[in-house]
Design a protein around this motif. Sequence first.
Motif, PDB file in Angstrom:
ATOM      1  N   VAL A  31     -74.124  35.273  -4.051  1.00  0.00           N
ATOM      2  CA  VAL A  31     -73.246  34.288  -3.443  1.00  0.00           C
ATOM      3  C   VAL A  31     -73.855  33.938  -2.097  1.00  0.00           C
ATOM      4  O   VAL A  31     -74.067  34.814  -1.256  1.00  0.00           O
ATOM      5  CB  VAL A  31     -71.814  34.831  -3.272  1.00  0.00           C
ATOM      6  CG1 VAL A  31     -70.943  33.811  -2.556  1.00  0.00           C
ATOM      7  CG2 VAL A  31     -71.214  35.174  -4.621  1.00  0.00           C
ATOM      8  N   MET A  83     -65.983  27.245  -6.068  1.00  0.00           N
ATOM      9  CA  MET A  83     -67.377  27.675  -6.045  1.00  0.00           C
ATOM     10  C   MET A  83     -68.204  26.826  -6.992  1.00  0.00           C
ATOM     11  O   MET A  83     -67.782  26.501  -8.089  1.00  0.00           O
ATOM     12  CB  MET A  83     -67.489  29.139  -6.453  1.00  0.00           C
ATOM     13  CG  MET A  83     -66.980  30.103  -5.401  1.00  0.00           C
ATOM     14  SD  MET A  83     -68.056  30.216  -3.990  1.00  0.00           S
ATOM     15  CE  MET A  83     -69.476  30.999  -4.725  1.00  0.00           C
ATOM     16  N   ILE A 110     -64.502  32.159  -3.993  1.00  0.00           N
ATOM     17  CA  ILE A 110     -64.751  32.921  -5.211  1.00  0.00           C
ATOM     18  C   ILE A 110     -63.566  33.801  -5.633  1.00  0.00           C
ATOM     19  O   ILE A 110     -63.190  34.756  -4.964  1.00  0.00           O
ATOM     20  CB  ILE A 110     -66.039  33.768  -5.130  1.00  0.00           C
ATOM     21  CG1 ILE A 110     -66.348  34.416  -6.462  1.00  0.00           C
ATOM     22  CG2 ILE A 110     -66.024  34.772  -4.019  1.00  0.00           C
ATOM     23  CD1 ILE A 110     -67.721  35.027  -6.565  1.00  0.00           C
TER      24      ILE A 110
END
Length: 365
Positions: A220, A22, A188
């Motif tokens: 996100v 990420m 993630i």
Amino acid sequence: MRKYFSFILLLVGLFSCRQEKMTSHSDGSLLDIDDNTEFGVIENTKLSSVFKNSRIVELETNENSLIGGRGNKVMKYKSRFYVLSHNTILIFDNNGEFIGKLNHIGNGPKDYPAIYDYDVLKDELWIGTANGIMIYDIVSLGFKRKIPIEGFVNQFEYVNDTTLIIRSPEDMMFKICDQRGKVRKRFIEKDLPNDIQEFHQFCRIGDKTIYHLASTQSGVVYDSQSDSMYYQNILFGDRLLTPQINRDYYEKYGYMEQFQKASEDYIRLSTIRQLKDNILLTKIYPNKTHELFLISQDKQIRFCYAGSDVSIENDIVLTNAGMSFLTSITCCESEDSFLFLIGPETLEMDNILEDSNPCILEVFP
């Protein structure tokens, strides 16, 4: 030779579902607003002047339609309301009259063991459950097919015909898969400080799909063009809670006190919902003041609806809990309106009893 072939298959499996690192997206925030943005502040006026086109829908109460459980998700699709109640989906018409319910709990091939999430898509009811998504016809409520996905489907979001986002309790929290259930990417690592406190849903801002992180200013983001996920701020502002602050408070105070301590020191972005060109935000301040923001192309307004500085009068529906019901939009979704769920214990209406079903305040922007 057989061992060598098995090793090749293992390598193919590992590389066909990549665990992606990420990254943070630094190109500003998703919403172009911050502490310096000028809003029309609503004071000494009535809620009906803001929600000019609204109605109250009383959901019918009978022995077959009783709504139970916590965090009842509500969806409106083609003039029908779908309400999660324990492990069933109750269905009401546009006026709140009970129509029927989906109840296929069980262990058979056409059943689900529990409902963790649901959606109404293309005249079908999609049920997120253990080991996949079960799909039922919206009219007959009969089983149609299953999308097999290993593990628990705690939440899911349909992006397009080739992409589903799955949120799971596994070490990698998000899976990107197709409609056959083939997982092509994972994103993630499990982030307990930003995952365990409050329920949030996916939302759309422009062409991006966002999962809001734990009442922080961040989300996100899934970008369908690059088939990637990254962190990005939803908006900027002083004293807004951030994912890193949550992590710091988790380390300092632990699970039991993290949420309370952070709420005493920082502003929480409680809700973000989008409906076409309209965006609704709610913020909760350390002094318990709640503010609602309505943003569209032609207006940007805000008002305080709970706490010591309430600036608007509720003249739409009488309750004994002020306008706290406005926070319930977190679990409500509609294709043409904003929905707010109002519990019967707070309603001051002659025909509503404590064991009645909730009512829905439907607002058309």
